[in-house]
Design an enzyme around this catalytic site. Structure first.
Site, PDB file in Angstrom:
ATOM      1  N   SER A 156       0.738  -1.959  -0.073  1.00 40.05           N
ATOM      2  CA  SER A 156      -0.429  -0.457   0.380  1.00 40.05           C
ATOM      3  C   SER A 156       1.244   0.979   0.287  1.00 40.05           C
ATOM      4  CB  SER A 156      -1.065  -0.008   0.763  1.00 40.05           C
ATOM      5  OG  SER A 156      -1.860  -0.792   1.226  1.00 40.05           O
ATOM      6  N   GLY A 187      -4.551  -0.687  -2.402  1.00 35.66           N
ATOM      7  CA  GLY A 187      -3.737  -0.233  -1.121  1.00 35.66           C
ATOM      8  C   GLY A 187      -5.269   0.480  -0.230  1.00 35.66           C
ATOM      9  N   LYS A 188      -4.689  -0.233   1.134  1.00 31.49           N
ATOM     10  CA  LYS A 188      -5.445   1.011   2.715  1.00 31.49           C
ATOM     11  C   LYS A 188      -5.064   2.075   2.541  1.00 31.49           C
ATOM     12  CE  LYS A 188      -7.432  -2.274   6.248  1.00 31.49           C
ATOM     13  NZ  LYS A 188      -8.916  -1.979   5.379  1.00 31.49           N
ATOM     14  N   VAL A 189      -5.404   2.824   1.995  1.00 30.08           N
ATOM     15  CA  VAL A 189      -4.651   3.869   1.884  1.00 30.08           C
ATOM     16  C   VAL A 189      -6.273   4.628   2.947  1.00 30.08           C
ATOM     17  CG1 VAL A 189      -4.973   6.523   1.047  1.00 30.08           C
ATOM     18  CG2 VAL A 189      -4.248   4.435   0.016  1.00 30.08           C
ATOM     19  N   TYR A 229     -10.799   5.976   2.913  1.00 28.53           N
ATOM     20  CA  TYR A 229     -12.575   5.701   3.976  1.00 28.53           C
ATOM     21  C   TYR A 229     -12.649   6.687   4.234  1.00 28.53           C
ATOM     22  CZ  TYR A 229     -10.401   1.289   4.357  1.00 28.53           C
ATOM     23  OH  TYR A 229     -10.240  -0.345   4.276  1.00 28.53           O
TER      24      TYR A 229
END
Length: 311
Positions: free
Chosen positions: A65, A159-161, A165
């Site tokens: 990420s 990606g866990k951005v 969120y």
């Protein structure tokens, strides 16, 4: 649920007391959401041992990420994995939720700054069922959000951005305000993407359907786990574009993610799904999942990394 403090947080290579893990109010990541994170769970298994579920895969995604976001990562995956293990052990947590985060730190505040340091932290704390124990057992009500998942050219969805969120927050707050537990987001073409923090599956007959990995969905590690377990259970798995009325007519629908684990969906947009309760296939997959992570199933030991909590 209110967060329960643990004694220690790993921060930039050292342990600091929970209440002293602080950064300046002008860190770049706070202002623009330029950071990446992970959600991981550690479980106490039936034999009394503590194990982190799929630690390597989570930390690889954490590093990946940062790479796709061009955020410099000052630690290798192996160093970060060891830091997670030490943080769980030092805090004496036999079972916990684990939150690694890396973000653009203090320095220039311009949108395009390239020279700020990257701060990295790892915190752990007890966290029960994300959508409640009743949700796990009885299923939850969800609604299709008025907000869409951005196009694949607008965000880097694999990606866990952190900043991405905000889209999920808007959808989730809307759903809660309207009396639902969770939000279902469609993509810009109108097909099912995912929930605010979970991947979504539909069961029709003996086939399990979910949105394709190539679309605007996070490559969920729990998603991958459930696909593996479903195939072992004899189910066919198809990744394909799904309209929301496909979910309305499905025999069963469930969501999965590190926080939500395996949560049945009993109603979508005031349409009852199946029998309006946790269905038999979902129940079977859910039981198998929990047997893998905290029971006595040993078929997937490679997914478990054990540690000894300090006392």
């Amino acid at each position: 649920m209110a967060m329960q403090k643990s004694p220690w947080i790993w921060m930039d290579g050292s342990f600091v007391p929970w209440d002293e893990a602080k950064v300046h109010v002008l860190v770049h990541g706070l202002h623009y959401g330029f950071g990446v994170f992970e959600g991981i769970r550690a479980y106490r298994r039936a034999d009394g041992r503590s194990a982190i579920f799929r630690l390597q895969e989570h930390m690889q995604r954490f590093v990946d990420s940062a790479r796709i976001m061009t955020l410099p990562m000052p630690y290798t995956r192996e160093v970060l994995e060891q830091a997670v293990l030490e943080t769980c052990a030092k805090n004496g947590q036999a079972a916990c939720y684990i939150r690694p985060i890396a973000f653009c730190g203090y320095g220039a505040l311009g949108v395009g700054t390239l020279d700020n340091p990257t701060n990295v932290a790892i915190a752990v704390w007890p966290w029960g069922a994300y959508l409640g124990d009743e949700g796990l057992a009885q299923g939850v009500r969800i609604k299709t959000s008025t907000f869409s998942r951005p196009h694949v050219n607008s965000q880097l969805h694999k990606g866990k951005v952190a900043g991405h969120y905000v889209n999920s927050i808007l959808a989730k707050r809307e759903a809660i305000a309207d009396g639902y537990s969770e939000a279902l987001l469609l993509d810009t073409q109108g097909f099912v993407s995912e929930a605010s923090g979970e991947n979504v599956f539909a069961i029709i007959g003996k086939t399990l359907y979910t949105a394709p990995f190539s679309g605007p969905v996070l490559g969920g590690i729990t998603r991958d786990t459930l696909i593996t377990l479903a195939r072992e259970d004899g189910l066919e798995v198809k990744e394909m574009a799904l309209s929301r009325d496909t979910l309305y007519l499905a025999d069963e629908v469930f969501m999965c993610g590190t926080a939500a684990e395996v949560t049945p969906v009993r109603e979508i947009d005031r349409r009852v799904i199946g029998a309006g309760a946790r269905g038999p296939v979902t129940a079977r997959l859910q039981a198998r999942f929990f047997d893998v992570v905290r029971g006595s199933d040993t078929a997937h030991e490679k997914w478990l990394t054990y540690y000894e909590p300090q006392r």
